[in-house]
Write an enzyme that holds these catalytic residues in place. Structure first.
Site, mmCIF file in Angstrom:
data_model
loop_
_atom_site.group_PDB
_atom_site.id
_atom_site.type_symbol
_atom_site.label_atom_id
_atom_site.label_comp_id
_atom_site.label_asym_id
_atom_site.label_seq_id
_atom_site.Cartn_x
_atom_site.Cartn_y
_atom_site.Cartn_z
ATOM 1 C CG HIS A 107 -1.751 1.191 1.430
ATOM 2 N ND1 HIS A 107 -2.447 1.815 0.421
ATOM 3 C CD2 HIS A 107 -2.026 1.913 2.557
ATOM 4 C CE1 HIS A 107 -3.108 2.854 0.908
ATOM 5 N NE2 HIS A 107 -2.856 2.950 2.192
ATOM 6 C CG HIS B 176 0.008 4.746 6.069
ATOM 7 N ND1 HIS B 176 -0.741 5.451 6.984
ATOM 8 C CD2 HIS B 176 -0.877 3.998 5.365
ATOM 9 C CE1 HIS B 176 -2.015 5.144 6.844
ATOM 10 N NE2 HIS B 176 -2.128 4.259 5.865
#
Length: 258
Positions: free
Chosen positions: A79, A208
């Protein structure tokens, strides 16, 4: 009696409970927003294919249109750009064993009630470990904030003139978990695993950046974390086996004794 037979017996007896940590998925599900220069994920649309009618007299089914990262969802390492070249980094290649692990639930609901931009610091995390023990290998670290009690997209996303405001992890906490604890990943009640203001952190979106760069996962838009103990529950979070999938809506379940 084998361990698995005992588990089934405990489930039947109610001495092991199944807690659903998943939000309903439908047209009202809040979706994260991005600045206009970036492509955004769509909301959920559901179109009936047939419903016991001339298009299909004996069956009902729908066509779904939604982004991979919608509702209660899984973030795979691919991702994020930091995880794009890692092995087994997508939904279809991650070993299934890595979807199941013990839960470590860190309750910061009081702090978040006072400050929606609250960040879990490394010191606060170490204090939790001092009370509950070191985070075990292959654990899911779940941040309980009470955010899932917010109803409606506006209150849940909490966007102001300067961007969204929601709690999350301090960059050093994400670095600590990614580099010094052998966890599966982290889970949050908010729309994403970074705090609302994390676009302005160094690095931007550090959870992230650091977590996926270390090959770890994220779970977002969880609920019912108040039904889990600080330790002792087991979480099952298996995404759809999407080919080269960067993430997936999923049904997150927790097994809880008592």
């Amino acid at each position: 009696m084998s361990i698995l037979e005992q588990l089934v017996a405990e489930l039947d007896a109610g001495t092991v409970r199944v807690v659903d940590l998943t939000q309903p998925l439908g047209p009202d599900t809040p979706v994260i927003g991005l600045p206009p220069i970036f492509a955004s994920s769509p909301g959920v649309t559901i179109e009936v294919i047939s419903q016991y009618d001339e298009k299909g007299p004996g069956w009902y089914w729908n066509t779904l249109h939604l982004g991979e990262h919608t509702g209660t969802h899984f973030d795979a390492p691919v991702h994020w750009i930091t995880g794009k070249d890692l092995p087994d980094n997508a939904c279809d290649t991650i070993p299934a064993r890595r979807f199941i692990g013990p839960a470590c639930v860190i309750d910061v609901t009081a702090e978040v009630a006072a400050d929606p931009d609250f960040l879990l610091t490394r010191e606060r995390l170490l204090a939790w470990e001092g009370e509950h023990g070191r985070i075990p290998r292959n654990a899911w670290v779940l941040l309980r904030t009470g955010w899932s009690r917010r109803t409606g997209a506006s209150d849940f996303l909490n966007v102001g003139a300067d961007g969204p405001h929601s709690p999350g992890f301090h960059p050093e906490t994400s670095r600590f978990l990614a580099e010094e604890r052998e966890i599966l990943g982290v889970g949050v009640e908010t729309v994403g695993t970074d705090a609302g203001q994390a676009g302005g952190f160094d690095p931007p979106f550090p959870n992230h950046t650091l977590m996926h760069g270390a090959g770890k996962f994220g779970l977002a838009s969880l609920r019912n974390l108040d039904q889990l103990p600080a330790t002792g529950a087991v979480v099952i979070a298996a995404p759809l086996k999407i080919v080269n999938g960067s993430g997936s809506p999923l049904r997150v379940l927790a097994l809880v004794a008592g």
